[in-house]
Design an enzyme around this catalytic site. Structure first.
Site, PDB file in Angstrom:
ATOM      1  N   ALA A  39       0.825  -1.192   0.000  1.00 46.77           N
ATOM      2  CA  ALA A  39       0.000   0.000   0.000  1.00 46.77           C
ATOM      3  C   ALA A  39       0.851   1.229   0.000  1.00 46.77           C
ATOM      4  O   ALA A  39       1.809   1.357   0.680  1.00 46.77           O
ATOM      5  CB  ALA A  39      -0.909  -0.011   1.214  1.00 46.77           C
ATOM      6  N   ASP A  41       2.768   2.123  -2.278  1.00 49.84           N
ATOM      7  CA  ASP A  41       3.903   2.063  -3.178  1.00 49.84           C
ATOM      8  C   ASP A  41       3.530   2.729  -4.479  1.00 49.84           C
ATOM      9  O   ASP A  41       2.384   2.750  -4.908  1.00 49.84           O
ATOM     10  CB  ASP A  41       4.304   0.601  -3.473  1.00 49.84           C
ATOM     11  CG  ASP A  41       4.934  -0.048  -2.259  1.00 49.84           C
ATOM     12  OD1 ASP A  41       5.308   0.716  -1.352  1.00 49.84           O
ATOM     13  OD2 ASP A  41       5.059  -1.264  -2.234  1.00 49.84           O
ATOM     14  N   ASN A 855       5.241   7.382   1.515  1.00 52.18           N
ATOM     15  CA  ASN A 855       4.149   6.560   0.979  1.00 52.18           C
ATOM     16  C   ASN A 855       3.136   6.044   1.985  1.00 52.18           C
ATOM     17  O   ASN A 855       2.010   5.750   1.615  1.00 52.18           O
ATOM     18  CB  ASN A 855       4.732   5.345   0.247  1.00 52.18           C
ATOM     19  CG  ASN A 855       5.513   5.735  -0.986  1.00 52.18           C
ATOM     20  OD1 ASN A 855       5.104   6.618  -1.719  1.00 52.18           O
ATOM     21  ND2 ASN A 855       6.640   5.100  -1.213  1.00 52.18           N
ATOM     22  N   TYR A 856       3.504   5.878   3.257  1.00 50.92           N
ATOM     23  CA  TYR A 856       2.642   5.148   4.179  1.00 50.92           C
ATOM     24  C   TYR A 856       2.094   5.969   5.341  1.00 50.92           C
ATOM     25  O   TYR A 856       1.081   5.606   5.925  1.00 50.92           O
ATOM     26  CB  TYR A 856       3.400   3.945   4.762  1.00 50.92           C
ATOM     27  CG  TYR A 856       3.732   2.904   3.729  1.00 50.92           C
ATOM     28  CD1 TYR A 856       2.741   2.079   3.216  1.00 50.92           C
ATOM     29  CD2 TYR A 856       5.022   2.761   3.248  1.00 50.92           C
ATOM     30  CE1 TYR A 856       3.037   1.126   2.251  1.00 50.92           C
ATOM     31  CE2 TYR A 856       5.329   1.817   2.284  1.00 50.92           C
ATOM     32  CZ  TYR A 856       4.331   1.000   1.789  1.00 50.92           C
ATOM     33  OH  TYR A 856       4.622   0.075   0.840  1.00 50.92           O
ATOM     34  N   LEU A 857       2.761   7.048   5.716  1.00 55.18           N
ATOM     35  CA  LEU A 857       2.318   7.828   6.867  1.00 55.18           C
ATOM     36  C   LEU A 857       1.511   9.035   6.401  1.00 55.18           C
ATOM     37  O   LEU A 857       2.008   9.852   5.628  1.00 55.18           O
ATOM     38  CB  LEU A 857       3.526   8.307   7.685  1.00 55.18           C
ATOM     39  CG  LEU A 857       4.451   7.209   8.209  1.00 55.18           C
ATOM     40  CD1 LEU A 857       5.599   7.818   8.996  1.00 55.18           C
ATOM     41  CD2 LEU A 857       3.687   6.207   9.063  1.00 55.18           C
TER      42      LEU A 857
END
Length: 897
Positions: A39, A41, A855-857
């Site tokens: 997720a 990416d 990308n994730y936070l």
């Protein structure tokens, strides 16, 4: 096998058709790679991932864990079960031992943060509001509705009348600078938005420095003002109408600042998945320059003799020559692929002197390498003015490609440069590394552009492969590279409206998962005992995806790196260890090793043993689960929900809880930054964003430790000055202790280094002063002046040498004791801060923090945290990230994920 079967009852066994049992050992599906489905990416091969070239990760498991013996379970055959039925076991949906404990690499609090109680869905830890007040924000809602989801359920609902007035006309396509003036009276709750608007409404004649929207929002909040600034009389309705002062034209920076398009405030920011734009005009892509042949005297050697290569073959030889000092040239796969592709080029373009090249080991590329190294040194030795001139010429040549017109707005293009030909390096242990990447030509590229606008001409001979007008996609150009057959895309820059909308929708989708995650967890915990094999496998895979943040994994070809994700795990990748431990060991995305010894629930342990029975190491562990089936099942809970969303959700919710738990109050900025980086590390470990220790790590740590000692040296000298002034200071506790890691040898070495720097500084200043004198038409100073300056330095350091070991010192300029005490206090604070920086650097040497941050936070977590704890966001977000996430800077300090 008796020890294995002792924990498994017949009632635990899923219902399996006889036909499946007959061919169970060979019934497999090759369905996965951990390469695509992370997720957050980047979906394209031209991503912004800072760890794109990250080497194979080092194992981060502690020594004690690695020393724990792995109990082999022998050959996987159907055991004889001795235990009675386990129907009396409590359903896993109602048990909670694992929810409160992390199942990942030792990471206190990280996993527990991924489990939310219904009472804590709102940031204020209050009961969830009914759907009428806080709806289920799906994909079909415009982003403008999602923007007001601040403060965890306390969304600020805009007043319809005012929105209608402010957003009338064509504001969705005009820069924010052309907004109509907002009314003077504003509610305090709308402060963050209104303040930003009032800042934009200031007259153009007011001089200001360039700031990103992020900085501007921060300054507005920090001002403490609860009411908007009053408007000046006589101001034009539109910012564009306000003329600057006479004789003072707007600077380029000011113009760019005024042109920022605040798409997150637009009425319809195209967030519904249909048309992404109405008009699009751009200049295509810029191709790299053609190959320039080497000078005649520079030739590679074969078996000790010069080889006369034509340009095409020489260019490929140059690609390899540039890498002979790297690890790639020592890699067998890299060399094999390069030589095979080069021989094909040599067949079409053979050496002019008839040399037959059949053995790579007889090739000597050193002459080409030396020539390239010399050219690099020439570029480095250019003067600052020459470098600026070259950069200016390059920028002018690329200027028209760097921007496009999207719906009448000027927006920046991201990667408008076509990648030059070269050798494919790949990520990790890629089987095609070393293969030749062909030169991309116009005939390879498809352009996407608006109808009726001029079609750009390529900057090299050729015609475009095709020109299309697809308004449902956001790419401007694409082509297929020859190595893996992947599509390469040209998108708008990270800070563009389209990319910003995509990012915001991604994080809102993950945030929406909070409303469904408890029900999903209850269901998959219940399905861990399902009698249907496919459902039990899906539940177990879902357990891993949720608890360990594993990527889902997709089907891969034989010519790709052997990387896997959850759904494509093979039996060899998971080892059972009594009583309830699983050891994961496989290569994930980019061939980064994932190693984790983790305690799981008893039922999960039993399930894995069942799934491995009568299979070989090469068989798929989840042979009845695919990523497609998994995502189809998840979509039944929430529109658009995929396994990727769980990874983003778990990363962000873990990060939020870690910050809430570990951020100290009444602490220094550096202590807060350390807490922030610790929380980020917890997420990076959870998501396996690891790296090998940088080669220069020890060198940089030595420099930091040396700098710390130099600060202590300064403190020591000031203490000794106080002792010289009054002996009473020797008895004071805060001054009595020596700097323990500074000895006489280090002091002598340090003072010699200081002296050398002072001499160099004096010589440079002398030369610069002489240059200025000559420019002004005066005579230059004589060398005697320089010698006099150097003699002063010599005397100063002789004095320092005499003071060694005496615990007495003097200053060049006398200062009262109070000032010296104040200087020591400041040094104490600097030393404390620097120690924290050293600890933080050492703790993060094996963890890559950039990937999760990009990308994730959810960036709104960082923005709100910075406002709450008075930490400048520039200390966390680079300029690139501030431009990428302007929409996130609008949240208030009470916002929670």
């Amino acid at each position: 096998m008796s020890s294995d079967s002792a924990m498994l009852s017949d009632d635990d066994r899923p219902i399996v058709p006889k036909s499946d049992l007959i061919g169970h050992g060979t019934h497999t599906q090759n369905n996965g790679n951990g390469h695509v489905n992370g997720a957050g990416d980047q979906d394209t091969s031209m991503s912004e991932d800072e760890d794109a070239d990250m080497p194979l990760s080092q194992v981060t498991t502690s020594k004690s864990e690695l020393m724990t013996p792995v109990v082999p379970l022998g050959k996987r055959k159907r055991p004889v079960y001795a235990e009675s039925s386990s129907d009396d076991e409590a359903p896993l949906a109602s048990s909670s031992p694992v929810k409160a404990k992390s199942a990942a690499v030792p990471m206190p609090g990280a996993l527990s943060a991924t489990t939310l109680s219904l009472s804590s869905m709102n940031g204020k830890r209050k009961a969830k509001k009914p759907d009428s007040e806080e709806g289920d924000h799906g994909d079909d809602e415009p982003v403008v509705k999602k923007k007001k989801l601040a403060a965890n359920g306390k969304a600020k609902v805009p007043r319809k009348k005012k929105v209608k007035k402010e957003d009338s006309g064509s504001e969705d396509v005009e820069p924010v600078t052309k907004k109509k003036r907002a009314p003077k009276k504003k509610k305090i709750k709308e402060e963050s938005d209104d303040d930003a608007e009032s800042e934009d409404d200031k007259p153009a004649k007011k001089k200001f420095t360039k700031k990103t929207p992020a900085k501007k929002a921060k300054e507005d909040d920090a001002s403490g003002s609860e009411t908007p600034k009053p408007k000046k009389k006589g101001k034009a309705k539109n910012e564009a109408d306000a003329s600057p002062k006479k004789g003072k034209a707007k600077t380029k920076d000011e113009t760019e600042e005024e042109a920022v398009y605040r798409w997150w405030e637009a009425q319809d920011p195209n967030g519904d998945g249909t048309d992404k734009w109405q008009t699009l005009e751009h200049n295509g892509v810029i191709f790299p320059p053609p190959y320039e042949p080497l000078p005649r005297h520079v030739k590679m050697k074969y078996n000790g003799k010069d080889v006369d290569l034509p340009a095409a073959s020489e260019e490929v030889a140059g690609f390899y020559a540039a890498m002979i000092e790297t690890e790639h040239a020592q890699d067998k796969t890299f060399n094999k692929n390069f030589f095979e592709d080069w021989k094909k080029v040599l067949k079409d373009h053979p050496p002019r002197d008839g040399t037959k090249i059949t053995n790579l080991n007889l090739c000597d590329f050193r002459p080409i390498y030396d020539h390239m190294a010399g050219e690099k040194e020439k570029k480095k030795s250019l003067t600052t003015a020459e470098k600026k001139e070259l950069k200016k010429a390059k920028d002018e040549a690329e200027e028209k490609y760097a921007t496009c017109l999207l719906d009448g707005r000027k927006e920046k293009v991201g990667n408008f440069r076509v990648e030059p030909p070269g050798l494919f390096r790949g990520r990790g242990e890629h089987p095609k590394k070393g293969a030749l990447k062909f030169r991309v030509r116009p005939e390879d590229i498809i352009l996407n552009i608006g109808k009726g606008v001029p079609i750009p001409k390529p900057n090299m001979p050729g015609k475009w492969k095709n020109v299309i007008h697809d308004q449902t996609v956001t790419w401007l150009a694409n082509w297929t590279e020859n190595i893996n057959g992947n599509h390469k895309y040209v998108f708008l820059a990270a800070g563009s409206s389209l990319k910003g909308q995509s990012d915001m929708m991604k994080f809102e989708k993950a945030r929406e998962l909070k409303n469904h995650v408890d029900r999903i967890r209850q269901d998959y915990n219940a399905d861990l005992k399902n009698k249907v094999m496919a459902d039990r496998q899906r539940a177990t895979a879902m357990y891993f995806i949720d608890r360990l943040a594993l990527r889902a994994g997709n089907e891969k070809g034989e010519d790709e790196a052997d990387t896997v994700g959850c759904c494509s795990l093979r039996c060899e990748h998971v080892t059972l260890e009594q009583p309830n431990f699983l050891i994961f060991d496989f290569l994930g995305k980019d061939s980064i090793r994932y190693y984790n010894r983790v305690a799981v629930e008893t039922q999960v342990f039993k399930n894995i043993r069942i799934f491995k029975e009568n299979k070989t190491d090469d068989d798929n562990l989840f042979d009845r689960v695919t990523t497609t089936l998994m995502n189809k099942h998840l979509a039944s809970y929430m529109k658009g929900l995929t396994a990727k969303v769980f990874r983003t959700y778990n990363a962000s919710i873990t990060f939020q809880q870690q910050l809430d738990e570990s951020t100290p109050t009444n602490a220094s900025v550096q202590e807060k930054l350390n807490a922030y980086n610790h929380a980020n590390r917890m997420v990076a470990i959870l998501c396996n964003h690891q790296r090998s220790v940088p080669k220069t790590h020890e060198q940089s740590m030595d420099k930091m430790r040396d700098k710390l000692r130099s600060l202590k040296y300064e403190r020591m000298k000031l203490r000794h000055v106080l002792f010289n002034e009054d002996s009473k200071y020797k008895k004071q506790k805060k001054y009595v202790d020596d700097e323990s890691d500074i000895d006489d040898d280090w002091i002598a070495e340090h003072e010699e280094a200081m002296k050398a720097k002072e001499v160099e500084k004096a010589e440079k200043k002398f030369a610069k002063d002489n240059e200025k004198l000559v420019e002004d038409g005066n005579k230059p100073m004589k060398d005697d002046e320089l010698q006099e300056r150097l003699s002063v330095i010599e005397e100063d350091f002789k004095k320092l040498k005499k003071e060694r070991g005496t615990k007495k010192a003097t200053l060049k300029r006398e200062r009262p004791p109070a000032k010296i005490e104040e200087a020591i206090e400041k040094l104490d604070e600097r030393i404390k801060t620097f120690k924290l920086q050293i600890e933080d650097r050492e703790a993060g040497k094996e963890v890559a923090l950039g990937t999760s941050k990009i990308n994730y936070l959810d960036p709104r977590i960082t923005a709100a945290w910075c406002k709450t704890h008075d930490v400048p966001i520039e200390k966390i977000f680079s300029k690139t990230l501030l431009v990428k996430f302007p929409w996130a800077m609008e949240v208030d300090n009470e916002w929670k994920f």
